[in-house]
Design a protein around this motif. Structure first.
Motif, PDB file in Angstrom:
ATOM      1  N   THR A 107      32.762  85.171  74.378  1.00  0.00           N
ATOM      2  CA  THR A 107      32.420  84.620  73.065  1.00  0.00           C
ATOM      3  C   THR A 107      32.933  85.519  71.945  1.00  0.00           C
ATOM      4  O   THR A 107      33.493  85.035  70.945  1.00  0.00           O
ATOM      5  N   GLY A 108      32.743  86.833  72.098  1.00  0.00           N
ATOM      6  CA  GLY A 108      33.234  87.748  71.069  1.00  0.00           C
ATOM      7  C   GLY A 108      34.738  87.718  70.929  1.00  0.00           C
ATOM      8  O   GLY A 108      35.269  87.750  69.816  1.00  0.00           O
ATOM      9  N   LEU A 109      35.425  87.654  72.057  1.00  0.00           N
ATOM     10  CA  LEU A 109      36.886  87.609  72.031  1.00  0.00           C
ATOM     11  C   LEU A 109      37.384  86.339  71.355  1.00  0.00           C
ATOM     12  O   LEU A 109      38.275  86.377  70.505  1.00  0.00           O
ATOM     13  N   ARG A 110      36.800  85.196  71.724  1.00  0.00           N
ATOM     14  CA  ARG A 110      37.207  83.929  71.115  1.00  0.00           C
ATOM     15  C   ARG A 110      36.884  83.904  69.618  1.00  0.00           C
ATOM     16  O   ARG A 110      37.666  83.400  68.814  1.00  0.00           O
ATOM     17  N   GLY A 111      35.720  84.458  69.271  1.00  0.00           N
ATOM     18  CA  GLY A 111      35.355  84.486  67.861  1.00  0.00           C
ATOM     19  C   GLY A 111      36.272  85.369  67.040  1.00  0.00           C
ATOM     20  O   GLY A 111      36.645  85.037  65.917  1.00  0.00           O
ATOM     21  N   ALA A 112      36.658  86.533  67.608  1.00  0.00           N
ATOM     22  CA  ALA A 112      37.541  87.452  66.897  1.00  0.00           C
ATOM     23  C   ALA A 112      38.900  86.823  66.630  1.00  0.00           C
ATOM     24  O   ALA A 112      39.564  87.148  65.645  1.00  0.00           O
ATOM     25  N   ARG A 113      39.325  85.912  67.500  1.00  0.00           N
ATOM     26  CA  ARG A 113      40.613  85.259  67.313  1.00  0.00           C
ATOM     27  C   ARG A 113      40.498  83.939  66.544  1.00  0.00           C
ATOM     28  O   ARG A 113      41.470  83.187  66.445  1.00  0.00           O
ATOM     29  N   GLY A 114      39.318  83.634  66.021  1.00  0.00           N
ATOM     30  CA  GLY A 114      39.150  82.451  65.188  1.00  0.00           C
ATOM     31  C   GLY A 114      39.180  81.146  65.952  1.00  0.00           C
ATOM     32  O   GLY A 114      39.492  80.096  65.374  1.00  0.00           O
ATOM     33  N   ARG A 115      38.801  81.150  67.240  1.00  0.00           N
ATOM     34  CA  ARG A 115      38.864  79.920  68.031  1.00  0.00           C
ATOM     35  C   ARG A 115      37.749  78.943  67.702  1.00  0.00           C
ATOM     36  O   ARG A 115      37.823  77.778  68.085  1.00  0.00           O
ATOM     37  N   TYR A 116      36.700  79.416  67.013  1.00  0.00           N
ATOM     38  CA  TYR A 116      35.595  78.530  66.693  1.00  0.00           C
ATOM     39  C   TYR A 116      35.670  78.022  65.256  1.00  0.00           C
ATOM     40  O   TYR A 116      34.731  77.399  64.766  1.00  0.00           O
ATOM     41  N   THR A 117      36.776  78.320  64.577  1.00  0.00           N
ATOM     42  CA  THR A 117      36.948  77.860  63.199  1.00  0.00           C
ATOM     43  C   THR A 117      37.969  76.737  63.173  1.00  0.00           C
ATOM     44  O   THR A 117      38.136  76.011  64.138  1.00  0.00           O
ATOM     45  N   ASP A 118      38.690  76.600  62.064  1.00  0.00           N
ATOM     46  CA  ASP A 118      39.633  75.502  61.875  1.00  0.00           C
ATOM     47  C   ASP A 118      40.719  75.526  62.936  1.00  0.00           C
ATOM     48  O   ASP A 118      41.461  76.500  63.034  1.00  0.00           O
ATOM     49  N   PRO A 119      40.873  74.436  63.749  1.00  0.00           N
ATOM     50  CA  PRO A 119      41.898  74.425  64.790  1.00  0.00           C
ATOM     51  C   PRO A 119      43.289  74.175  64.260  1.00  0.00           C
ATOM     52  O   PRO A 119      44.225  74.082  65.031  1.00  0.00           O
ATOM     53  N   LEU A 120      43.452  74.072  62.949  1.00  0.00           N
ATOM     54  CA  LEU A 120      44.743  73.692  62.383  1.00  0.00           C
ATOM     55  C   LEU A 120      45.458  74.868  61.756  1.00  0.00           C
ATOM     56  O   LEU A 120      46.221  74.740  60.810  1.00  0.00           O
ATOM     57  N   ARG A 121      45.193  76.051  62.255  1.00  0.00           N
ATOM     58  CA  ARG A 121      45.808  77.242  61.646  1.00  0.00           C
ATOM     59  C   ARG A 121      47.310  77.256  61.850  1.00  0.00           C
ATOM     60  O   ARG A 121      48.049  77.814  61.055  1.00  0.00           O
ATOM     61  N   GLY A 122      47.783  76.658  62.943  1.00  0.00           N
ATOM     62  CA  GLY A 122      49.209  76.494  63.135  1.00  0.00           C
ATOM     63  C   GLY A 122      49.981  77.764  63.366  1.00  0.00           C
ATOM     64  O   GLY A 122      51.156  77.853  63.045  1.00  0.00           O
ATOM     65  N   GLU A 123      49.363  78.796  63.915  1.00  0.00           N
ATOM     66  CA  GLU A 123      50.093  80.030  64.177  1.00  0.00           C
ATOM     67  C   GLU A 123      50.764  79.967  65.533  1.00  0.00           C
ATOM     68  O   GLU A 123      50.258  79.351  66.458  1.00  0.00           O
ATOM     69  N   PRO A 124      51.939  80.591  65.715  1.00  0.00           N
ATOM     70  CA  PRO A 124      52.565  80.616  67.009  1.00  0.00           C
ATOM     71  C   PRO A 124      51.649  81.196  68.061  1.00  0.00           C
ATOM     72  O   PRO A 124      51.008  82.210  67.847  1.00  0.00           O
ATOM     73  N   GLY A 125      51.617  80.551  69.219  1.00  0.00           N
ATOM     74  CA  GLY A 125      50.774  81.003  70.310  1.00  0.00           C
ATOM     75  C   GLY A 125      49.458  80.259  70.401  1.00  0.00           C
ATOM     76  O   GLY A 125      48.749  80.369  71.390  1.00  0.00           O
ATOM     77  N   GLY A 126      49.121  79.442  69.378  1.00  0.00           N
ATOM     78  CA  GLY A 126      47.845  78.765  69.383  1.00  0.00           C
ATOM     79  C   GLY A 126      47.679  77.761  70.488  1.00  0.00           C
ATOM     80  O   GLY A 126      46.587  77.559  71.009  1.00  0.00           O
ATOM     81  N   ALA A 127      48.746  77.078  70.876  1.00  0.00           N
ATOM     82  CA  ALA A 127      48.647  76.031  71.876  1.00  0.00           C
ATOM     83  C   ALA A 127      48.187  76.574  73.215  1.00  0.00           C
ATOM     84  O   ALA A 127      47.522  75.898  73.989  1.00  0.00           O
ATOM     85  N   PHE A 128      48.522  77.792  73.531  1.00  0.00           N
ATOM     86  CA  PHE A 128      48.128  78.396  74.794  1.00  0.00           C
ATOM     87  C   PHE A 128      47.158  79.551  74.544  1.00  0.00           C
ATOM     88  O   PHE A 128      47.084  80.490  75.337  1.00  0.00           O
ATOM     89  N   GLY A 129      46.396  79.450  73.433  1.00  0.00           N
ATOM     90  CA  GLY A 129      45.496  80.529  73.083  1.00  0.00           C
ATOM     91  C   GLY A 129      44.418  80.766  74.118  1.00  0.00           C
ATOM     92  O   GLY A 129      44.027  81.902  74.376  1.00  0.00           O
TER      93      GLY A 129
END
Length: 448
Positions: free
Chosen positions: A33-55
Motif C-alpha cells: 500500500t505504501g509503495l503504490r501510494g508513493a507512486r500515486g497509484r490511488y490518485t488520478d489514473p490519467l497522469r500519462g507518464e511513461p511506464g504507467g501502463a505496466f506500473g
C-alpha cells in the motif's frame, strides 16, 4: 488498499504452514500500500507518464525486493517461494483495478480517455496541439480549439467552434462551454498567455467548474515528471517546487546494484540460449560471432559495446554505398530492409536477442539495464548542447526508446524520450520499463 492482497496472502501462507502468517501478510500489505501510494497509484489514473501502463508489475517487482531485504534483516523463516506466491494476488488485484479504472471510457465508449478542448493564443495552441498529436502514449484526445485574439492557429484538421476576444469579455465562459458541449469535450485545457491569465483565467475556471466541466492549465515545464513537482501556496501565489534530477544518492547506489546483479543473473539463466545463438551465427555466415563497436557512454566516455553479429563481415565497408538509401533523420543511419543483414541476423534483430551480449557491458559498469540508446562517436560529434544531455547517465540495454517504437521513431522523438528519462529516472521507473520491454520484444515493432 491493503485488504485485496493481505487476505489472500494470509490464506496462502497459512495453508503453506508458514510461521506467523498474519504478521507476514500484514507487513506485505502495508509495504504494498505504501509503495503504490508513493507512486500515486490511488490518485488520478490519467497522469500519462511513461511506464504507467505496466506500473503494477513494476511496483510488484519492487515489492519483492523490499520484502527480501526485510526478510534478510529480520532473519525470517518464511519460505521465499511461498512468499512470492502469497503476494501474487496483490499484483492481480492491482492490474484488475487499473484496467477497470480505464475501461469505462476506453472500452465502453470506444474512444480516448479524455476529450480535450484547447483554449489559448495561437502560438500556445499550435505548440500544445503539435505535442498532443505527435504522441500516443497519453490519454488525451484533442477534439477542438478556441483561439484567443486575432491570431490564426496553424493546427490543421482541428475544429474551431469559437473565438475569445483579445480582452476579457462577458461571453468567455459561454463561448468555451459551447465549444465543449458541441464537441463532447470533458476537459478544457488552457494554454495561458498575455491575453489569458490572472482574473480572466479565474473567471473561466469558476464558470467551467459550475457547469461540471474539468479544467486543466498547461505548464511550460514540459518533460518533468509529476512526481518531481510539488505545489505550494505562499502569499496568495501558487508556487511549483521542482526537485532536481537524480544523479546519485541511495537510488543511484541501488540502481548500480540492480544492474550488476540483474546482468549476472541474466547471463547465468540465458547461458544455454547465448551458446545456441553463438553457434547459429558462426555456422550461418562467415565472420566472428560477436560484433564489437565503440560507443559513447556516460559523460562521453568511449567503451566497446558487444552484440551478436547480425550483418555480413564487411558491413561497415558497405555502409558508404548505402548512404543515399538512409531512411533515418538526424545523425542516425537506418534502413528497414538493409541488404547487409543476414537471415539469422534478421531473426535476432526481430527478437532483440542480438542485444543480449550487452549484459557483459552492464556487468562491467559501462552500461545500465535501463537508459538512453548508446550512441556512436560520429553521432555524438553532431550533437548540439541539448542532445549532449543524453550522456548524463549510463546508456541502457533497454529504455523508453525500446518500448516506444525503436527504429520507427524519428530522431527528435528519440531525443525527447531519452531526455525525459535523463531528468526523471528512478528505480521504480526502471522496473516499469523492464516490464514493458517484455511486451516490446514480443511485439517486435520498430526492430530492424
Amino acid at each position: 488498499m491493503p485488504l485485496p492482497s493481505t487476505g489472500p496472502a494470509w490464506l496462502l501462507l497459512h495453508l503453506g504452514g508458514q510461521p506467523r502468517p498474519w504478521v507476514a501478510a500484514a507487513v506485505a500489505g502495508l509495504v504494498w500500500t505504501g509503495l503504490r501510494g508513493a507512486r500515486g497509484r490511488y490518485t488520478d489514473p490519467l497522469r500519462g507518464e511513461p511506464g504507467g501502463a505496466f506500473g503494477a508489475l513494476g511496483d510488484w517487482l519492487v515489492l519483492l525486493g523490499v520484502l527480501a531485504v526485510l526478510h534478510a534483516a529480520a532473519g525470517g523463516s518464511v519460505d521465499p517461494a511461498t512468499a512470492v506466491v502469497a503476494v501474487a494476488p496483490g499484483l492481480l488485484a492491482a492490474t484488475a483495478v487499473e484496467g477497470l479504472r480505464r475501461w469505462p471510457r476506453t472500452a465502453r465508449r470506444g474512444r480516448a480517455v479524455r476529450r480535450v478542448l484547447l483554449v489559448g493564443e495561437a502560438a500556445g495552441l499550435d505548440r500544445a496541439a503539435e505535442l498532443l498529436n505527435s504522441r500516443t502514449d497519453h490519454a488525451y484526445q484533442l477534439v477542438a480549439a478556441i483561439p484567443v485574439g486575432l491570431g490564426r492557429p496553424g493546427c490543421e484538421g482541428v475544429p474551431v467552434p469559437g473565438r475569445l476576444a483579445s480582452c476579457p469579455a462577458d461571453d468567455d465562459v459561454t463561448t468555451v462551454l459551447g465549444g465543449a458541449y458541441a464537441n463532447e469535450a470533458d476537459l478544457v485545457l488552457v494554454a495561458p498567455g498575455p491575453r489569458l491569465t490572472g482574473d480572466r483565467l479565474h473567471r473561466l475556471g469558476r464558470g467551467l467548474h459550475d457547469a461540471g466541466v474539468a479544467l486543466c492549465v498547461l505548464s511550460e515545464l514540459s518533460g518533468i515528471a509529476a512526481g518531481r513537482v510539488r505545489p505550494v501556496t505562499a502569499a496568495g501565489l501558487t508556487l511549483l517546487h521542482i526537485a532536481p534530477p537524480l544523479r546519485g544518492g541511495p537510488q543511484g547506489v541501488l540502481k548500480a546494484l540492480l544492474d550488476r546483479t540483474g546482468a549476472l543473473f541474466g547471463l547465468l539463466v540465458l547461458s544455454p540460449l547465448l551458446l545456441a545463438v553463438a553457434l547459429s551465427v558462426r555456422l550461418s555466415s562467415r565472420g566472428p560471432v560477436f560484433h564489437r563497436q565503440i560507443r559513447q557512454g556516460q559523460h562521453n566516455r568511449p567503451f566497446t559495446m558487444w552484440k551478436f553479429r547480425t550483418m555480413v563481415a564487411d558491413a561497415e565497408a558497405r555502409r558508404a554505398r548505402l548512404i543515399e538509401a538512409n531512411e533515418g533523420d538526424g545523425p542516425l543511419f537506418k534502413m528497414r530492409h538493409d541488404p547487409r543483414v543476414t537471415p539469422v541476423g534478421r531473426t535476432l534483430r526481430r527478437t532483440s536477442i542480438d542485444e543480449l551480449p550487452q549484459l557483459f557491458n552492464v556487468l562491467m559498469g559501462h552500461m545500465s539495464l535501463v537508459g538512453p540508446r548508446p550512441p556512436l562517436p560520429d553521432e555524438v560529434s553532431r550533437y548540439d548542447e541539448r542532445e549532449h544531455r543524453r550522456l548524463a547517465v549510463k546508456p541502457g540495454l533497454t529504455g523508453l526508446w525500446q518500448v516506444s517504437g525503436r527504429s520507427d521513431l524519428s530522431w527528435q522523438e528519440t531525443v525527447a524520450l531519452d531526455l525525459w528519462y535523463v531528468d526523471n529516472w528512478s528505480v521504480t521507473t526502471d522496473m516499469g520499463l523492464l516490464a514493458r520491454t517484455v511486451r516490446a520484444v514480443a511485439d517486435g515493432r520498430g526492430a530492424y
